[in-house]
Design an enzyme around this catalytic site. Sequence first.
Site, PDB file in Angstrom:
ATOM      1  CD  GLU A 223      -2.304   1.345   2.706  1.00  0.00           C
ATOM      2  OE1 GLU A 223      -2.552   0.448   3.528  1.00  0.00           O
ATOM      3  OE2 GLU A 223      -2.282   2.561   3.009  1.00  0.00           O
ATOM      4  CB  CYS A 260      -2.566   5.475   3.906  1.00  0.00           C
ATOM      5  SG  CYS A 260      -3.529   4.406   4.963  1.00  0.00           S
TER       6      CYS A 260
END
Lengths: 478, 478
Positions: A223, A260
């Site tokens: 990610e 994020c």
Amino acid sequence: MIDSVDNVVTAAHAAAPSLEDLGRAGRARMLESVADALDESRSGLVEIAAEETGLTTERLVGEVARTSGQLRLFAEVLRDGGYLEATIDHAAPEATPPRPDLRRMLVPLGAVAVFSASNFPFAFSVLGGDTASALAAGCPVVVKAHSGHPRLSRAVAALAAAAAEGAGAPRGTIGLVEGREAGIDLVAHPRIQAVGFTGSLGGGRALFDVASRRPQPIPFYGELGSLNPVVITPGAASARAEALAAGLAGSMTLGVGQFCTKPGLVFVPPGRDLEPHLAAALAGHGPQRMLTPSIADAYARSMAELADSRGARLVFAADQGGDGLGAPAVYATTVSGLVEDPALLEERFGPTTLLVEYADEDELLRAIGLIDGALTATVHAEDDSSSRVLRALRDRAGRLLFGGWPTGVAVGWAQHHGGPWPATTNPLHTSVGATAIRRFLRPLVFQDAPASVLPPELRDGAAPLPRRIDGVLTVGAR
Amino acid sequence: MIDSVDNVVTAAHAAAPSLEDLGRAGRARMLESVADALDESRSGLVEIAAEETGLTTERLVGEVARTSGQLRLFAEVLRDGGYLEATIDHAAPEATPPRPDLRRMLVPLGAVAVFSASNFPFAFSVLGGDTASALAAGCPVVVKAHSGHPRLSRAVAALAAAAAEGAGAPRGTIGLVEGREAGIDLVAHPRIQAVGFTGSLGGGRALFDVASRRPQPIPFYGELGSLNPVVITPGAASARAEALAAGLAGSMTLGVGQFCTKPGLVFVPPGRDLEPHLAAALAGHGPQRMLTPSIADAYARSMAELADSRGARLVFAADQGGDGLGAPAVYATTVSGLVEDPALLEERFGPTTLLVEYADEDELLRAIGLIDGALTATVHAEDDSSSRVLRALRDRAGRLLFGGWPTGVAVGWAQHHGGPWPATTNPLHTSVGATAIRRFLRPLVFQDAPASVLPPELRDGAAPLPRRIDGVLTVGAR
């Protein structure tokens, strides 16, 4: 004392058969023991974490609960058994050509590597979602500790290894390595069969390349970065500019903007209704300690770039404070500004966002077309959302929000945390939620096997798990 | 006239939204129309295929049935709907933190590339399993034709495109490109989102590297090579040497040995009971035309290498015939022979196999430890199979057979055709069977979405497909 990568990986590899043989019920108990041990040690661990990361005690206490809850969710996933995708096709000797008896289920990949993140010292770290889902799958885990919280990493790894072994897991089920070189060696190690990673685009891409260039390439679930675009329609901006500004201010500054899922790009309609409200909502936010000095340095550089950018206009900036600190700043641009200066579309880790004024739907669609893949995309609308805009956002994101803000990522059966590149290296899989387990499993089919060698889940007769038998899904006795 | 790669890919990309919007029922009808069109054109297509590949009419007629059956299986998969993994977690505003409404399902990746194989001009070619599963998923497909059957590829592509469009699919749903450079350009094209490939280790690895080195790396599902080890226990060899020899002879020569599941390595117990029976069973097999001149050349080189190898002993060789032909040959070695000469463990595409004599179980386990991942592993035993041997084989294969021979790959819900590297580049996925569709789908979550924007499969109320609702799997009204 930290062991060599080879020793830790060798121990993990050796542990794999016993961890698998512990079975679903045994691994569920193991995960619950680890969760209990984490909760019991919470206060001491939170103290270390607060010292190492600068995050607040309240936030860290909540993160521990999230982390132990996640371990318990995977215990539930194991007991449910649907994740095995157990499928039985009985023999059809009369078919042309005759069909054998085929029984399919998923089995663990083997020892795997997990890279922990700086920004969630519990939930995306040693005992985070990657580790929980890999252990649930039956894969021993070697964690690469994040340099931002080394003492916490060692404490959690020791606690987890002891609790897992106490619950019957073999030695080597959870290992820890530290340092940049160790991380590269870990991904390259021939005994490692998959990698879970959360971190930067640059670091993640480099490790993805190591994983892909091995003589035996392995799956790398990274990610890496996400702008998390938000679209505010004219209707929404007229109806509730102040509430939207307050929501945005809260989401972009949560955890000092080090999420994020932070909204990094906000498409706003003509008129600047939102700006004064946003400035007001951010006015109380002073400089705060960021996770690591290098993250704070990167944020400061990023703010300097925006200040120098010809295409970006300052909307609001708090006093940025000194070394190691970061404070909110908001810039604005136009769609032409984005076209002229693609650097404006880089992710900026910290409490900042970029407003993009769009004139009409065509311009909005043009702007969305410039964005890379993202973990999330959010629409704030009244009755004026457009199906073209929704489709354009959907094609670029893993989670599409209608109202609300992307920074909350609930852990559950339906969650997905992933998205087209560079949000994740592999858009098929998630790092959060029940289906994260799928990353560490591969199918295996038994053909014409005697019942004695079949796993219990694939034997004939009633079974307490979902199975597809001769094409028909059955929920199974529970 | 063949269009440029960019034109074909651009048309496929443009077709993606309409193909998705055709819905599950619409795509099921499309797949059935294509299957019907294939069956209706069978005799003409088989004639072309026989000319181009040298395969027998009988075999090709069966392969067409397999291919149309596979298209119809995916229509069934679409109507079932379980492949969507539809999951609904209703909001829990009272939870800490409050949980939003989350609804997850799988959506198509976009336009994908499929590389057809030489050895199945129907079933692993233009309309083979990769294409069928990608179209079912809702992904337009650009096929790279195999140079071994170009006229057949063009005929099938034209037929498929016409039938798909006749059933409501958009133009661009199925495209075709030809030539080695076109294949590389296809994998590198930024609009292509995944690749299915069946072919050689060298070619597959090169294309995997292209896919992985793109600015946006994409999933590459390659099936590259497999030795398909077979273990014969002392009990089985004593009880039925002649039958085992006959079975092995049939499996290794099927399709002139040009199957990815051909048994390439057979572990045999001490004593050479099998050898005379095998020689007898193969005695009637003369040279046959291989698929392409280069495959025949590679087979001839491979046979010359074995003849020169110090570690391999000739058991049987038929007259090899001339250019373009191949005939059965069997060599034997020992476990020490394998250790000393790892080149013996290379895949040899053609009607040949290597017998490996093992002295005892420890030696057998040592030998299995030398083998790379395989699509299949087979055990022939009486009551003397060993759990250690089964585990060692299982760890290296995607399908574990008890009796029988690996060359039959039934298409159904439970099938898996894949395995650890280099059998496949991605051990999580299959290229045969219902779950092959998963390769071309990614998860998408709707958070707090109004019912009007949700796909029908995610709306509240009864739905005719399997769904997991608040953690509980329901089969759904059918």
